[in-house]
Write a protein that holds these residues in place. Structure first.
Motif, PDB file in Angstrom:
ATOM      1  N   ALA A 100     -57.095 -24.537  85.651  1.00  0.00           N
ATOM      2  CA  ALA A 100     -57.482 -25.427  86.760  1.00  0.00           C
ATOM      3  C   ALA A 100     -59.007 -25.545  86.879  1.00  0.00           C
ATOM      4  CB  ALA A 100     -56.875 -24.926  88.059  1.00  0.00           C
ATOM      5  N   ALA A 101     -59.708 -24.477  86.568  1.00  0.00           N
ATOM      6  CA  ALA A 101     -61.166 -24.518  86.730  1.00  0.00           C
ATOM      7  C   ALA A 101     -61.797 -25.535  85.774  1.00  0.00           C
ATOM      8  CB  ALA A 101     -61.749 -23.132  86.489  1.00  0.00           C
ATOM      9  N   LEU A 102     -61.164 -25.708  84.617  1.00  0.00           N
ATOM     10  CA  LEU A 102     -61.696 -26.685  83.654  1.00  0.00           C
ATOM     11  C   LEU A 102     -61.369 -28.111  84.087  1.00  0.00           C
ATOM     12  CD1 LEU A 102     -60.730 -25.061  80.239  1.00  0.00           C
ATOM     13  CD2 LEU A 102     -63.037 -25.416  81.125  1.00  0.00           C
ATOM     14  N   ASN A 103     -60.360 -28.207  84.909  1.00  0.00           N
ATOM     15  CA  ASN A 103     -59.902 -29.530  85.307  1.00  0.00           C
ATOM     16  C   ASN A 103     -60.742 -30.079  86.446  1.00  0.00           C
ATOM     17  OD1 ASN A 103     -57.921 -31.669  85.197  1.00  0.00           O
ATOM     18  ND2 ASN A 103     -56.671 -30.074  84.229  1.00  0.00           N
ATOM     19  N   ASP A 104     -62.016 -30.213  86.222  1.00  0.00           N
ATOM     20  CA  ASP A 104     -62.936 -30.597  87.284  1.00  0.00           C
ATOM     21  C   ASP A 104     -63.695 -31.845  86.845  1.00  0.00           C
ATOM     22  OD1 ASP A 104     -64.830 -30.863  89.193  1.00  0.00           O
ATOM     23  OD2 ASP A 104     -65.624 -28.813  89.031  1.00  0.00           O
ATOM     24  N   VAL A 105     -63.510 -32.901  87.620  1.00  0.00           N
ATOM     25  CA  VAL A 105     -64.135 -34.172  87.250  1.00  0.00           C
ATOM     26  C   VAL A 105     -65.664 -34.051  87.233  1.00  0.00           C
ATOM     27  CG1 VAL A 105     -64.256 -35.079  89.591  1.00  0.00           C
ATOM     28  CG2 VAL A 105     -64.002 -36.664  87.708  1.00  0.00           C
ATOM     29  N   ARG A 106     -66.185 -33.071  87.999  1.00  0.00           N
ATOM     30  CA  ARG A 106     -67.648 -32.957  88.062  1.00  0.00           C
ATOM     31  C   ARG A 106     -68.252 -32.280  86.833  1.00  0.00           C
ATOM     32  NH1 ARG A 106     -68.284 -29.991  93.328  1.00  0.00           N
ATOM     33  NH2 ARG A 106     -66.371 -29.132  92.482  1.00  0.00           N
ATOM     34  N   ASN A 107     -67.381 -31.822  85.948  1.00  0.00           N
ATOM     35  CA  ASN A 107     -67.895 -31.253  84.709  1.00  0.00           C
ATOM     36  C   ASN A 107     -68.722 -32.324  83.989  1.00  0.00           C
ATOM     37  OD1 ASN A 107     -67.847 -30.584  81.781  1.00  0.00           O
ATOM     38  ND2 ASN A 107     -66.808 -28.779  82.604  1.00  0.00           N
ATOM     39  N   PRO A 108     -69.914 -31.957  83.482  1.00  0.00           N
ATOM     40  CA  PRO A 108     -70.774 -32.987  82.863  1.00  0.00           C
ATOM     41  C   PRO A 108     -70.068 -33.766  81.760  1.00  0.00           C
ATOM     42  CG  PRO A 108     -71.867 -30.842  82.889  1.00  0.00           C
ATOM     43  CD  PRO A 108     -70.520 -30.637  83.506  1.00  0.00           C
ATOM     44  N   ALA A 109     -69.137 -33.122  81.047  1.00  0.00           N
ATOM     45  CA  ALA A 109     -68.439 -33.836  79.968  1.00  0.00           C
ATOM     46  C   ALA A 109     -67.654 -35.015  80.536  1.00  0.00           C
ATOM     47  CB  ALA A 109     -67.502 -32.877  79.233  1.00  0.00           C
ATOM     48  N   VAL A 110     -67.018 -34.799  81.674  1.00  0.00           N
ATOM     49  CA  VAL A 110     -66.214 -35.870  82.269  1.00  0.00           C
ATOM     50  C   VAL A 110     -67.129 -36.927  82.886  1.00  0.00           C
ATOM     51  CG1 VAL A 110     -64.303 -36.407  83.819  1.00  0.00           C
ATOM     52  CG2 VAL A 110     -64.443 -34.137  82.790  1.00  0.00           C
ATOM     53  N   MET A 111     -68.158 -36.463  83.608  1.00  0.00           N
ATOM     54  CA  MET A 111     -69.060 -37.429  84.252  1.00  0.00           C
ATOM     55  C   MET A 111     -69.735 -38.318  83.199  1.00  0.00           C
ATOM     56  SD  MET A 111     -68.704 -37.205  87.463  1.00  0.00           S
ATOM     57  CE  MET A 111     -70.070 -37.890  88.393  1.00  0.00           C
ATOM     58  N   ARG A 112     -70.038 -37.729  82.037  1.00  0.00           N
ATOM     59  CA  ARG A 112     -70.662 -38.552  80.979  1.00  0.00           C
ATOM     60  C   ARG A 112     -69.663 -39.563  80.424  1.00  0.00           C
ATOM     61  NH1 ARG A 112     -74.110 -34.199  77.572  1.00  0.00           N
ATOM     62  NH2 ARG A 112     -75.006 -33.299  79.451  1.00  0.00           N
ATOM     63  N   ALA A 113     -68.413 -39.149  80.326  1.00  0.00           N
ATOM     64  CA  ALA A 113     -67.385 -40.084  79.831  1.00  0.00           C
ATOM     65  C   ALA A 113     -67.249 -41.253  80.812  1.00  0.00           C
ATOM     66  CB  ALA A 113     -66.047 -39.365  79.671  1.00  0.00           C
ATOM     67  N   ILE A 114     -67.245 -40.931  82.116  1.00  0.00           N
ATOM     68  CA  ILE A 114     -67.138 -41.998  83.133  1.00  0.00           C
ATOM     69  C   ILE A 114     -68.346 -42.928  83.021  1.00  0.00           C
ATOM     70  CG2 ILE A 114     -67.091 -42.461  85.628  1.00  0.00           C
ATOM     71  CD1 ILE A 114     -65.647 -39.749  85.965  1.00  0.00           C
ATOM     72  N   ASP A 115     -69.510 -42.309  82.871  1.00  0.00           N
ATOM     73  CA  ASP A 115     -70.743 -43.082  82.784  1.00  0.00           C
ATOM     74  C   ASP A 115     -70.704 -44.023  81.571  1.00  0.00           C
ATOM     75  OD1 ASP A 115     -73.231 -43.860  83.581  1.00  0.00           O
ATOM     76  OD2 ASP A 115     -74.279 -42.313  82.435  1.00  0.00           O
ATOM     77  N   ALA A 116     -70.200 -43.505  80.438  1.00  0.00           N
ATOM     78  CA  ALA A 116     -70.157 -44.325  79.215  1.00  0.00           C
ATOM     79  C   ALA A 116     -69.222 -45.518  79.407  1.00  0.00           C
ATOM     80  CB  ALA A 116     -69.689 -43.478  78.035  1.00  0.00           C
ATOM     81  N   ALA A 117     -68.061 -45.271  80.024  1.00  0.00           N
ATOM     82  CA  ALA A 117     -67.116 -46.372  80.252  1.00  0.00           C
ATOM     83  C   ALA A 117     -67.723 -47.385  81.215  1.00  0.00           C
ATOM     84  CB  ALA A 117     -65.806 -45.825  80.815  1.00  0.00           C
ATOM     85  N   ALA A 118     -68.383 -46.863  82.275  1.00  0.00           N
ATOM     86  CA  ALA A 118     -68.971 -47.755  83.276  1.00  0.00           C
ATOM     87  C   ALA A 118     -70.073 -48.604  82.643  1.00  0.00           C
ATOM     88  CB  ALA A 118     -69.516 -46.941  84.447  1.00  0.00           C
ATOM     89  N   LYS A 119     -70.838 -47.992  81.748  1.00  0.00           N
ATOM     90  CA  LYS A 119     -71.930 -48.731  81.087  1.00  0.00           C
ATOM     91  C   LYS A 119     -71.345 -49.918  80.307  1.00  0.00           C
ATOM     92  CE  LYS A 119     -75.826 -47.857  77.939  1.00  0.00           C
ATOM     93  NZ  LYS A 119     -75.451 -48.278  76.595  1.00  0.00           N
ATOM     94  N   ALA A 120     -70.260 -49.644  79.570  1.00  0.00           N
ATOM     95  CA  ALA A 120     -69.632 -50.718  78.791  1.00  0.00           C
ATOM     96  C   ALA A 120     -69.122 -51.817  79.725  1.00  0.00           C
ATOM     97  CB  ALA A 120     -68.488 -50.157  77.958  1.00  0.00           C
ATOM     98  N   GLY A 121     -68.550 -51.411  80.846  1.00  0.00           N
ATOM     99  CA  GLY A 121     -68.041 -52.386  81.810  1.00  0.00           C
ATOM    100  C   GLY A 121     -69.173 -53.211  82.392  1.00  0.00           C
TER     101      GLY A 121
END
Ligand code: PEP
Ligand code: MG
Length: 655
Positions: free
Chosen positions: A583-604
């Motif tokens: 569960a501790a890894l399942n955190d949206v605030r982890n930089p890996a996830v935030m960067r993935a969101i950022d990359a998708a948002a950039k493309a959008g």
């Protein structure tokens, strides 16, 4: 055949998930048993199943034998392994969430000193209330102990069956009229109890030996209630009360009597009762109840769940102290601390009045945001929309000012359906949804099921990794006979032009293109049939790392992006969203996830298509500034979080 598994159903097979498990089991001809720790129970009796006390994380063995054993095994295992199983589309109103919402109301900077006197019970639903007492103390039913001559015993059994049918019909119509999916689910669990084959058999056996139906039913109900009471589990103990309430209703029907009418309750009343069941509450005018005090019950009673869902302060389990309220004129309730006062003195009244004023202020301050539609300095609108799973959730969403629907989870309709819902049924649901929010937009997600969610009417293969398996868009594209009726229903339901459609679990551009071909096929069919329809905007969910990697290509062809942070987090972090140990890894605030969101948002952003978030992270107000900065302007969440999210966006804009 036998299979063992670990139960993932959130909080285990308590009343509602047990009732739905039994309902599913009853659709199969095979004999089905569930075993845990050397004990086993028929999966077709919710009472036996609950007495087995199956908790989340327990290892159980499913034993199935009969003509449809393969299918039964697959469906029932899938049910046990699904955390949301049995929650009747209430993902948006899980009790824990409601607690959180309630807590915000109880953080009212308590003024003054809590009066020292009063009665302490279980703090079942937070908030404070003060008002006239409506005493609801229906007389105890005494067993008549009448002897029935042998010639009349069959007729007496028939009377019992008719009484059960009457009570069932009443509860069914209350459940159908019930706006809250949670409350309807509670009623359905009570219907299972009322129709429990073992209890009925035991009552009939006693009638067969010459005792009247009322006494026989009371004895059969009491015997099973005593078993629940003996369990070392607060939640299961509370089921004894459900059983007593159901038994009482059946006996009243046999006696052709009715309890006092709760409809006579004055506005703003404190409902005082020794015992109040979900059955009573379903008929009570809940909007007139300011607070509840009860002799029986605890934080896990169905009354508590209903009270929390409605924001009604409640103190339960007062025991004999409830007697003080029987003749009291007024009462004060503090559902956060569990303190109650019968005929409070002037000082206590003024203390409560002050707290109620604070509570109202806090509630009003938040509810003032319902009509807000946040706009950034550059005139960019920020949409706070609702995640819904059923039309029943619409009033709650509208009440908090949802600016449309950002995610309609169609699988909940499929899961609740005994077979696959027809195109017509789907059309009515989608059209109703679109009409309720027009002109705001409604985004419907196409069927997102897989081996982890049971759907009657679709055969899923056994998979070692269902989350990496044949789910979402993958399954739909392989089964046009299931997918096309949904697409046709959506095209037809978009008469007002405010309906959009998105695809779950997309990982290749091909999936979007193939769907578009199917949509075009459906359009041509509808055209030929002369049925009116309107083309919808087709978007994709960004919830796989693959979708993030090809986001620029997807953005070139999709009408919009909706980021499913729940799945995206689990796939980016390679951490199963259902597995507590990661569960501790399942955190949206982890930089890996935030960067993935950022990359998708950039493309959008670069393709100038709208980008939204519809996973749990949308309601995490701490992330609002980061998401806005990424150009994400649509946040979709469970209705209970909408007011706080609107406030967070507006506070941020004001900075
Ligand atoms: C998500 O994955 O973030 C999402 C919204 O979809 P679901 O939770 O229904 O998988
Ligand atoms: Mg998802």
């Amino acid at each position: 055949m036998e299979r063992s598994t670990i139960v993932r159903v959130r909080e285990g097979l308590h009343a509602r998930p047990a009732a739905r498990f039994v309902k599913l089991a009853k659709t199969f001809k095979s004999d089905i048993e569930l075993a845990k720790g050397g004990k086993s129970a028929s999966a077709k009796s919710s009472v036996k199943l609950m007495l087995l006390t199956v908790k989340e994380g327990d290892e159980v063995t499913l034993k199935v034998s009969g003509p449809d054993e393969d299918e039964a095994m697959g469906m029932l295992l899938a049910y046990l392994e699904n955390p949301d199983a049995g929650l009747d589309g209430e993902a948006s109103s899980a009790p824990a969430r409601n607690n959180e919402r309630q807590e915000t109301f109880s953080q009212d900077n308590t003024p003054g000193q809590l009066p020292a006197h009063g009665y302490k019970g279980a703090a079942a639903s937070a908030g404070v209330a003060l008002g006239p007492v409506f005493a609801y103390f229906p007389p105890e039913l005494a067993p008549p102990h009448q002897e029935i001559p042998p010639a009349g015993r069959e007729a007496e059994k028939k009377r019992l069956r008719a009484a059960i049918a009457k009570v069932t019909a009443q509860m069914e119509s209350s459940a159908a009229a019930e706006a809250s999916a949670t409350d309807a689910g509670i009623l359905r669990a009570l219907i299972e109890l009322a129709n429990d084959a073992d209890i009925i058999a035991s009552a009939e056996e006693t009638i067969g030996s010459g005792l009247d139906a009322v006494s026989s039913m009371m004895a059969a109900g009491a015997a099973v209630a005593a078993k629940f009471e003996a369990l070392d589990d607060a939640y299961m103990k509370a089921r004894a009360e459900d059983l007593n309430a159901v038994t009482r209703q059946i006996c009243l029907a046999l006696l052709e009597r009715e309890d006092a009418d709760l409809a006579d309750m004055p506005d703003g009343a404190i409902l005082a009762a020794n015992d109040i069941g979900a059955f009573d509450l379903a008929r009570a005018p809940l909007d007139r109840i300011a607070g509840i005090v009860c002799g029986h019950g605890g934080a896990t009673s169905h009354v508590a769940i209903i009270a929390r869902g409605r924001g009604i302060p409640a103190v339960l389990g007062l025991g004999k102290d409830i007697e003080a309220f029987r003749s009291a004129q007024r009462a004060a309730v503090d559902g956060g601390s569990g303190l109650t006062f019968a005929d409070p003195d002037a000082a206590t009244e003024s203390y409560f009045n002050e707290r109620i004023a604070h509570q109202e202020e806090a509630r009003k301050a938040l509810s003032a945001f319902a009509s807000e539609r946040p706009v950034l300095a550059n005139q960019q609108a920020v949409v706070i929309a609702a995640n819904l799973g059923s039309l029943k959730d619409i009033p709650d969403a509208l009440a908090v000012g949802a600016m449309g629907v950002g995610l309609f989870r169609t699988e909940i309709m499929f899961m609740a359906h005994p077979a696959l819902p027809s195109e017509e049924e789907q059309y009515e649901t989608y059209a109703g949804l679109a009409a309720a929010f027009a002109p705001d937009e409604v985004i419907v997600r196409t069927l997102d099921v897989g081996g982890d969610k049971p759907i009657t009417g679709i055969d899923f293969p056994d998979e070692d990794n269902p989350f990496l398996g044949w789910r979402g868009i993958r399954m739909c594209l392989d089964r046009p006979a299931i997918f096309k009726p949904q697409l046709r229903a959506l095209l037809r339901a978009n008469q007002q032009g405010n309906l959009k459609v998105m695809l779950p679990m997309v990982s290749t551009l091909e999936e979007l293109r193939r769907t578009r071909v199917l949509v075009e096929e459906c359009e041509a069919e509808l055209e030929r049939e002369g049925r009116p329809f309107r083309r919808f905007a087709l978007g994709v969910m960004i919830e796989t790392p693959a979708a993030v990697m090809i986001a620029p290509e997807l953005a070139a062809e999709a009408a919009f992006f909706s980021i499913g942070t729940n799945d995206l987090t689990q796939y980016v972090m390679a951490a199963d969203r259902l597995n507590n140990s990661v569960a501790a890894l399942n955190d949206v605030r982890n930089p890996a996830v935030m960067r993935a969101i950022d990359a998708a948002a950039k493309a959008g952003r670069e393709a100038s298509i709208p980008i939204g978030i519809c996973g749990e992270a949308a309601a995490d107000t701490r992330l609002v500034p980061s998401f806005l900065e990424m150009g994400i302007y649509e946040f979709s969440m469970s209705p209970s979080f909408i007011l706080a999210a609107k406030k967070a966006v507006i506070d941020h804009i004001g900075k």
